[in-house]
Enzyme design. Structure first.
Site, PDB file in Angstrom:
ATOM      1  N   CYS A   1      -5.372  -1.418  -0.539  1.00 29.84           N
ATOM      2  CA  CYS A   1      -6.030  -1.941   0.651  1.00 29.84           C
ATOM      3  C   CYS A   1      -6.726  -3.268   0.364  1.00 29.84           C
ATOM      4  O   CYS A   1      -7.121  -3.536  -0.774  1.00 29.84           O
ATOM      5  CB  CYS A   1      -7.050  -0.931   1.161  1.00 29.84           C
ATOM      6  SG  CYS A   1      -6.312   0.644   1.577  1.00 29.84           S
TER       7      CYS A   1
ATOM      8  N   ASN B   1       3.235   2.747  -4.522  1.00 34.26           N
ATOM      9  CA  ASN B   1       2.995   2.517  -3.113  1.00 34.26           C
ATOM     10  C   ASN B   1       4.122   1.606  -2.611  1.00 34.26           C
ATOM     11  O   ASN B   1       5.003   1.224  -3.381  1.00 34.26           O
ATOM     12  CB  ASN B   1       1.622   1.882  -2.900  1.00 34.26           C
ATOM     13  CG  ASN B   1       1.018   2.236  -1.556  1.00 34.26           C
ATOM     14  OD1 ASN B   1       1.726   2.403  -0.574  1.00 34.26           O
ATOM     15  ND2 ASN B   1      -0.297   2.356  -1.509  1.00 34.26           N
TER      16      ASN B   1
END
Length: 304
Positions: A130, A192
């Site tokens: 993030c 990810n």
């Protein structure tokens, strides 16, 4: 035949889990099969406050996978703890619950780690892909120093095993992995999504409203398997492997590369029974190769 895996002191019935963001909180998929038939689920990414996510379009099909820029839409951690977690824990006795946490600052992550780590979840998975809004928007997981700091700070407050989810959008993923390990991470999950883009040549606009998004699916599998293998050789803590796993053969490949658990993501959108079929595939591989314990597969690759 033993399919149980001890991961950070938590016993999973089998190595199959579902990747965060692809399984919601399990409600929809529980209509197809008993969630106790799989090892665990990593729930939708949770934040301190509810998030609406990005405006549509935010999902696009591409060759060999999908692009998404959902933007971590979720009802907030308190809603999860009051409604979703009690339901999951009361109905499923074997399926382990992994809480995936996110934030826009280290303080957000620390608060989330403390809140969720004091709950009835089995493990906490920290998504460090993030953007760090306090430091120019670069992802926490793209810098070893930042990855080390956020892991150390969260680990100080989190009472449950902490799994740090690594971004592949880095120059050297092993450097980030070692930084997280040195800061106290109990385990790592990877990879990810890869950053990707698709453009409509008629309108000359990106397909996604956010312009770019995370790429997942079969096309990323060779990259993900390579990174799992590299990280396995760089750290001593256990790994969750993910990235394009669609069936039992894929899962075995990731386990041979060094993953103790394997997570299915994009496959869930194609076939809701994918986790069950993947488990059957692993069991078939074990049967055909005279393997009595699934743990014998982990890290069993034989490099040239």
């Amino acid at each position: 035949m033993n399919t149980k895996v001890n991961f950070c002191g938590v016993e999973f019935e089998n190595p199959i889990i579902t990747a965060s963001g692809t399984f919601g909180f399990g409600y929809e998929y529980s209509q197809f099969y008993n969630l106790d038939n799989i090892g665990g689920i990593s729930v939708k990414g949770l934040s301190l406050k509810p998030r609406e996510g990005n405006p549509p379009p935010r999902i696009a099909e591409i060759y060999g996978g999908i692009l998404n820029s959902v933007g971590l839409q979720n009802p907030g951690v308190e809603n999860f703890l009051q409604n979703d977690l009690p339901f999951l824990k009361s109905k499923y006795k074997k399926c382990k619950i992994i809480a995936n946490i996110t934030g826009n600052s280290i303080e957000d992550y620390v608060a989330m780690g403390e809140i969720v780590g004091s709950s009835d979840v089995d493990l906490v998975e920290m998504n460090i892909s993030c953007p760090n809004v306090k430091q120019g928007g670069a992802a926490f997981g793209t810098n070893a120093k930042t990855a080390e700091e956020i892991t150390r700070r969260v680990k100080e407050k989190c009472k449950k095993p902490l799994v740090v989810k690594l971004s592949p959008n880095v120059t050297d993923i092993c450097e980030i992995a070692r930084a997280a390990e040195s800061a106290g991470a109990d385990a790592l999950s990877l990879i990810n999504t890869l950053l990707g883009m698709k453009i409509d040549i008629k309108t000359r606009r990106p397909i996604l409203h956010n312009n770019v998004g995370g790429m997942s699916g079969p096309a990323v599998k060779p990259i993900a398997a390579r990174m799992v293998w590299q990280v396995k050789n760089a750290v001593k803590i256990p790994l969750i492997g993910m990235g394009g796993i669609m069936n039992g053969d894929d899962a075995v490949e990731f386990m041979l590369a060094g993953a103790s658990l394997v997570a299915l993501g994009t496959a869930n959108f194609i076939d809701p029974y994918a986790p069950i079929k993947t488990l059957y595939g692993i069991e078939e591989y074990m049967k055909n190769n005279g393997i009595d314990d699934v743990n014998e597969i982990i890290g069993g690759v034989k490099p040239w």
